[in-house]
Enzyme design. Structure first.
Site, PDB file in Angstrom:
ATOM      1  N   MET A  17       0.314   0.286 -11.093  1.00 13.52           N
ATOM      2  CA  MET A  17      -0.389  -0.970 -11.417  1.00 13.52           C
ATOM      3  C   MET A  17      -1.339  -0.724 -12.583  1.00 13.52           C
ATOM      4  O   MET A  17      -2.261   0.087 -12.488  1.00 13.52           O
ATOM      5  CB  MET A  17      -1.155  -1.498 -10.211  1.00 13.52           C
ATOM      6  CG  MET A  17      -0.284  -2.132  -9.141  1.00 13.52           C
ATOM      7  SD  MET A  17      -1.249  -2.803  -7.774  1.00 13.52           S
ATOM      8  CE  MET A  17      -1.699  -1.323  -6.885  1.00 13.52           C
ATOM      9  N   GLN A  70       4.835   6.591 -15.326  1.00 13.99           N
ATOM     10  CA  GLN A  70       5.746   5.507 -15.697  1.00 13.99           C
ATOM     11  C   GLN A  70       5.591   5.139 -17.177  1.00 13.99           C
ATOM     12  O   GLN A  70       4.460   5.005 -17.666  1.00 13.99           O
ATOM     13  CB  GLN A  70       5.479   4.256 -14.857  1.00 13.99           C
ATOM     14  CG  GLN A  70       6.575   3.215 -15.071  1.00 13.99           C
ATOM     15  CD  GLN A  70       6.254   1.858 -14.465  1.00 13.99           C
ATOM     16  OE1 GLN A  70       5.293   1.209 -14.862  1.00 13.99           O
ATOM     17  NE2 GLN A  70       7.061   1.426 -13.519  1.00 13.99           N
ATOM     18  N   CYS A 100       8.578  -5.144 -15.783  1.00 12.68           N
ATOM     19  CA  CYS A 100       7.329  -5.829 -16.100  1.00 12.68           C
ATOM     20  C   CYS A 100       7.599  -7.204 -16.714  1.00 12.68           C
ATOM     21  O   CYS A 100       8.325  -7.332 -17.695  1.00 12.68           O
ATOM     22  CB  CYS A 100       6.479  -4.988 -17.047  1.00 12.68           C
ATOM     23  SG  CYS A 100       4.904  -5.801 -17.331  1.00 12.68           S
ATOM     24  N   LYS A 139      12.175   1.465 -12.164  1.00 15.16           N
ATOM     25  CA  LYS A 139      11.634   0.400 -11.306  1.00 15.16           C
ATOM     26  C   LYS A 139      12.003  -0.921 -11.953  1.00 15.16           C
ATOM     27  O   LYS A 139      11.842  -1.095 -13.162  1.00 15.16           O
ATOM     28  CB  LYS A 139      10.122   0.549 -11.189  1.00 15.16           C
ATOM     29  CG  LYS A 139       9.451  -0.534 -10.347  1.00 15.16           C
ATOM     30  CD  LYS A 139       8.015  -0.152 -10.018  1.00 15.16           C
ATOM     31  CE  LYS A 139       7.290  -1.232  -9.246  1.00 15.16           C
ATOM     32  NZ  LYS A 139       6.892  -2.368 -10.089  1.00 15.16           N
ATOM     33  N   ASN A 200      10.169  -2.874  -2.658  1.00 17.35           N
ATOM     34  CA  ASN A 200       8.821  -3.252  -3.107  1.00 17.35           C
ATOM     35  C   ASN A 200       8.651  -4.774  -3.106  1.00 17.35           C
ATOM     36  O   ASN A 200       9.555  -5.497  -3.475  1.00 17.35           O
ATOM     37  CB  ASN A 200       8.591  -2.668  -4.513  1.00 17.35           C
ATOM     38  CG  ASN A 200       7.312  -3.175  -5.165  1.00 17.35           C
ATOM     39  OD1 ASN A 200       7.360  -3.739  -6.244  1.00 17.35           O
ATOM     40  ND2 ASN A 200       6.176  -2.989  -4.526  1.00 17.35           N
ATOM     41  N   GLY A 201       7.448  -5.181  -2.687  1.00 19.06           N
ATOM     42  CA  GLY A 201       7.090  -6.596  -2.755  1.00 19.06           C
ATOM     43  C   GLY A 201       6.629  -7.146  -1.425  1.00 19.06           C
ATOM     44  O   GLY A 201       7.399  -7.224  -0.470  1.00 19.06           O
ATOM     45  N   ASP A 202       5.324  -7.471  -1.367  1.00 21.57           N
ATOM     46  CA  ASP A 202       4.760  -8.160  -0.206  1.00 21.57           C
ATOM     47  C   ASP A 202       4.630  -7.325   1.055  1.00 21.57           C
ATOM     48  O   ASP A 202       4.844  -7.831   2.162  1.00 21.57           O
ATOM     49  CB  ASP A 202       5.548  -9.447   0.099  1.00 21.57           C
ATOM     50  CG  ASP A 202       5.286 -10.507  -0.950  1.00 21.57           C
ATOM     51  OD1 ASP A 202       4.246 -10.416  -1.628  1.00 21.57           O
ATOM     52  OD2 ASP A 202       6.126 -11.410  -1.098  1.00 21.57           O
ATOM     53  N   GLY A 224       1.838  -2.249  -3.630  1.00 21.52           N
ATOM     54  CA  GLY A 224       0.971  -2.502  -4.772  1.00 21.52           C
ATOM     55  C   GLY A 224      -0.308  -3.184  -4.336  1.00 21.52           C
ATOM     56  O   GLY A 224      -1.264  -2.566  -3.885  1.00 21.52           O
ATOM     57  N   ARG A 225      -0.308  -4.543  -4.425  1.00 15.37           N
ATOM     58  CA  ARG A 225      -1.537  -5.308  -4.208  1.00 15.37           C
ATOM     59  C   ARG A 225      -2.162  -5.067  -2.849  1.00 15.37           C
ATOM     60  O   ARG A 225      -3.393  -5.118  -2.708  1.00 15.37           O
ATOM     61  CB  ARG A 225      -1.252  -6.805  -4.422  1.00 15.37           C
ATOM     62  CG  ARG A 225      -0.919  -7.133  -5.873  1.00 15.37           C
ATOM     63  CD  ARG A 225      -0.254  -8.473  -5.986  1.00 15.37           C
ATOM     64  NE  ARG A 225       1.014  -8.497  -5.249  1.00 15.37           N
ATOM     65  CZ  ARG A 225       1.710  -9.577  -4.965  1.00 15.37           C
ATOM     66  NH1 ARG A 225       1.273 -10.756  -5.351  1.00 15.37           N
ATOM     67  NH2 ARG A 225       2.856  -9.490  -4.306  1.00 15.37           N
TER      68      ARG A 225
HETATM   69  C1  LIG Z   1      -2.538  -5.657 -11.379  1.00 18.98           C
HETATM   70  C2  LIG Z   1      -1.091  -5.249 -11.365  1.00 18.98           C
HETATM   71  C3  LIG Z   1      -0.625  -4.356 -12.314  1.00 18.98           C
HETATM   72  C4  LIG Z   1       0.723  -3.962 -12.300  1.00 18.98           C
HETATM   73  N1  LIG Z   1       1.141  -3.027 -13.197  1.00 18.98           N
HETATM   74  C5  LIG Z   1       2.411  -2.539 -13.088  1.00 18.98           C
HETATM   75  C6  LIG Z   1       2.840  -1.445 -13.894  1.00 18.98           C
HETATM   76  O1  LIG Z   1       2.069  -0.889 -14.696  1.00 18.98           O
HETATM   77  N2  LIG Z   1       4.123  -1.014 -13.743  1.00 18.98           N
HETATM   78  C7  LIG Z   1       5.003  -1.586 -12.843  1.00 18.98           C
HETATM   79  O2  LIG Z   1       6.151  -1.154 -12.738  1.00 18.98           O
HETATM   80  N3  LIG Z   1       4.614  -2.613 -12.069  1.00 18.98           N
HETATM   81  C8  LIG Z   1       3.347  -3.071 -12.153  1.00 18.98           C
HETATM   82  N4  LIG Z   1       2.936  -4.049 -11.296  1.00 18.98           N
HETATM   83  C9  LIG Z   1       3.857  -4.525 -10.256  1.00 18.98           C
HETATM   84  C10 LIG Z   1       3.686  -3.710  -8.966  1.00 18.98           C
HETATM   85  O3  LIG Z   1       4.020  -2.361  -9.167  1.00 18.98           O
HETATM   86  C11 LIG Z   1       4.556  -4.279  -7.841  1.00 18.98           C
HETATM   87  O4  LIG Z   1       5.881  -4.225  -8.258  1.00 18.98           O
HETATM   88  C12 LIG Z   1       4.210  -5.724  -7.490  1.00 18.98           C
HETATM   89  O5  LIG Z   1       2.814  -5.914  -7.418  1.00 18.98           O
HETATM   90  C13 LIG Z   1       4.851  -6.145  -6.158  1.00 18.98           C
HETATM   91  O6  LIG Z   1       4.423  -5.306  -5.117  1.00 18.98           O
HETATM   92  P1  LIG Z   1       3.250  -5.770  -4.085  1.00 18.98           P
HETATM   93  O7  LIG Z   1       3.685  -7.070  -3.484  1.00 18.98           O
HETATM   94  O8  LIG Z   1       3.173  -4.654  -3.090  1.00 18.98           O
HETATM   95  O9  LIG Z   1       2.022  -5.944  -4.893  1.00 18.98           O
HETATM   96  C14 LIG Z   1       1.612  -4.492 -11.323  1.00 18.98           C
HETATM   97  C15 LIG Z   1       1.134  -5.400 -10.400  1.00 18.98           C
HETATM   98  C16 LIG Z   1      -0.201  -5.788 -10.401  1.00 18.98           C
HETATM   99  C17 LIG Z   1      -0.689  -6.766  -9.353  1.00 18.98           C
END
Ligand SMILES: Cc1cc2nc3c(=O)[nH]c(=O)nc-3n(C[C@H](O)[C@H](O)[C@H](O)COP(=O)(O)O)c2cc1C
Length: 357
Positions: A17, A70, A100, A139, A200-202, A224-225
């Site tokens: 992130m 990454q 992204c 990813k 990944n996701g949620d 992530g979040r």
């Molecule tokens: C603030 C923020 C920054 C992120 N930066 C990246 C990143 O640098 N590289 C990447 O592959 N995904 C990035 N993501 C996506 C996350 O890695 C992840 O795929 C996405 O948030 C869904 O997962 P979650 O529901 O667990 O948050 C970012 C997401 C957020 C919220």
């Protein structure tokens, strides 16, 4: 799940992130049980130019291992060159960002934009895999939009290109972060290839973690979040997924403690001024729901002195402790009485007993 020499049963992984997964946050999550951590994405063009800020993001510490760096970029040349430079920082593996959605990345032909250029995606992935001797993973998202979901084709391409694993975020580029991640599409991706798939996701709690493994059949999951302000999610997910044991919710003391720990790591890696400033956006998530949180947050974000911030956090903890002694706050931080926020903020048990309602 195996990636190169790393072998972990059903790993729970910290997602990359930007502006979040810096060294301080990675170390914090590691201490709290993350099996693998990722750096923020780093621009291949910027690495190639030697841009100081980006080069700094490649630095990793041994205690973070296993850790992946990454990178993202839009050309084979820049990605190959950046991969070799990133490899010299000795991450355990290298990850390519093909997911992204943001304009500054996808608008320039990198990240999720490559989902619309499958031949180029394959060319970048295979050239990077050939250019370095460490494992390379990718990813990605399930597609560009809902009319062009192509995740099964993408994971097969990535496997053919020599990727050793693929992380799939169950949304399209056009979804950005809206709606629910589509775990059924992740299951399709898992069924379509033989390399490890990281779902990944949620995932917002340990029950989501268990459900995600069950519903996707994935080899690992990535959070992530759900980890922002809540590094406890890793130990809790690992415990329930791998041992069937549900850990208790973190106490308010542990949450304040984690904010302090994050702050100290941030200052250790970035210096007092920047470490303190960077922490400002995190306090409200660590302290969410605790009585008087907005007041203390407003004080914390005005302060530049580390000792003063530590003192404010300890005083906040003491205020929580007195409320707990009075039976108005549970150990897990649940506030029991329906007092107006104003009364809570002004709460002074010794000098103003009239406020006890
Ligand atoms: C603030 C923020 C920054 C992120 N930066 C990246 C990143 O640098 N590289 C990447 O592959 N995904 C990035 N993501 C996506 C996350 O890695 C992840 O795929 C996405 O948030 C869904 O997962 P979650 O529901 O667990 O948050 C970012 C997401 C957020 C919220």
């Amino acid at each position: 799940m195996r990636i190169g020499k790393i072998e972990i049963d059903r790993p729970v992984i910290l997602a990359p992130m930007e502006d979040v997964t810096d060294r301080a946050f990675r170390q914090l999550c590691k201490r709290h049980g993350a099996d693998i951590v990722y750096t923020e994405f780093v621009s291949a063009e910027a690495i190639r130019r030697g841009a100081e800020k980006s080069i700094r993001k490649l630095a990793i510490a041994d205690h973070e291992r296993p850790v992946a760096v990454q990178i993202f970029g839009s050309t084979v040349e820049s990605m190959v060159e950046a991969a070799a430079i990133a490899e010299s920082y000795e991450p355990d593996y290298l990850d390519i960002n093909f997911g992204c959605p943001v304009k500054k990345v996808a608008g320039r032909g990198a990240g999720a934009a490559l989902l619309r250029e499958p031949e180029k995606l394959s060319a970048i992935a295979s050239a990077v895999a050939r250019a370095v001797s460490i494992p390379v993973t990718a990813k990605t998202r399930i597609g560009w939009d809902h009319d062009s979901i192509n995740i099964t084709e993408t994971v097969r391409r990535l496997e053919d290109a020599g990727m050793q694993a693929v992380a799939v975020h169950g949304r399209t580029r056009s979804d950005m972060y809206k709606g629910r991640a589509d775990w059924a599409r992740i299951a399709e991706a898992k069924a379509a290839c033989s390399i490890p798939v990281i779902a990944n996701g949620d995932v917002w709690n340990e029950d989501d973690a268990v459900a995600m493994f069950a519903q996707t059949g994935a080899d690992g999951i990535m959070i992530g979040r759900g980890s922002i302000g809540n590094p406890f999610i890793f130990a809790r997910a690992v415990s329930l997924v791998r041992h069937g044991v549900r850990l208790p919710s973190p106490t308010y003391r542990e949450r304040i403690g984690a904010a302090l720990e994050h702050l100290r790591l941030s200052v250790e890696y970035k210096g007092e001024k920047y470490g303190v400033i960077e922490m400002r956006r995190h306090y409200s998530t660590y302290l969410k729901g605790l009585p008087g949180v907005s007041k203390v947050r407003n004080e914390l974000v005005r302060e530049l002195d580390l000792n003063a911030i530590e003192r404010q956090l300890r005083e906040f903890e003491e205020r929580c402790e007195s409320l707990e002694r009075e039976g108005r706050l549970t150990e897990s931080g649940e506030f029991l009485n329906d007092h107006s926020p104003k009364l809570i903020l002004n709460y002074q048990p010794t000098t103003n007993p009239s406020i006890t309602v």
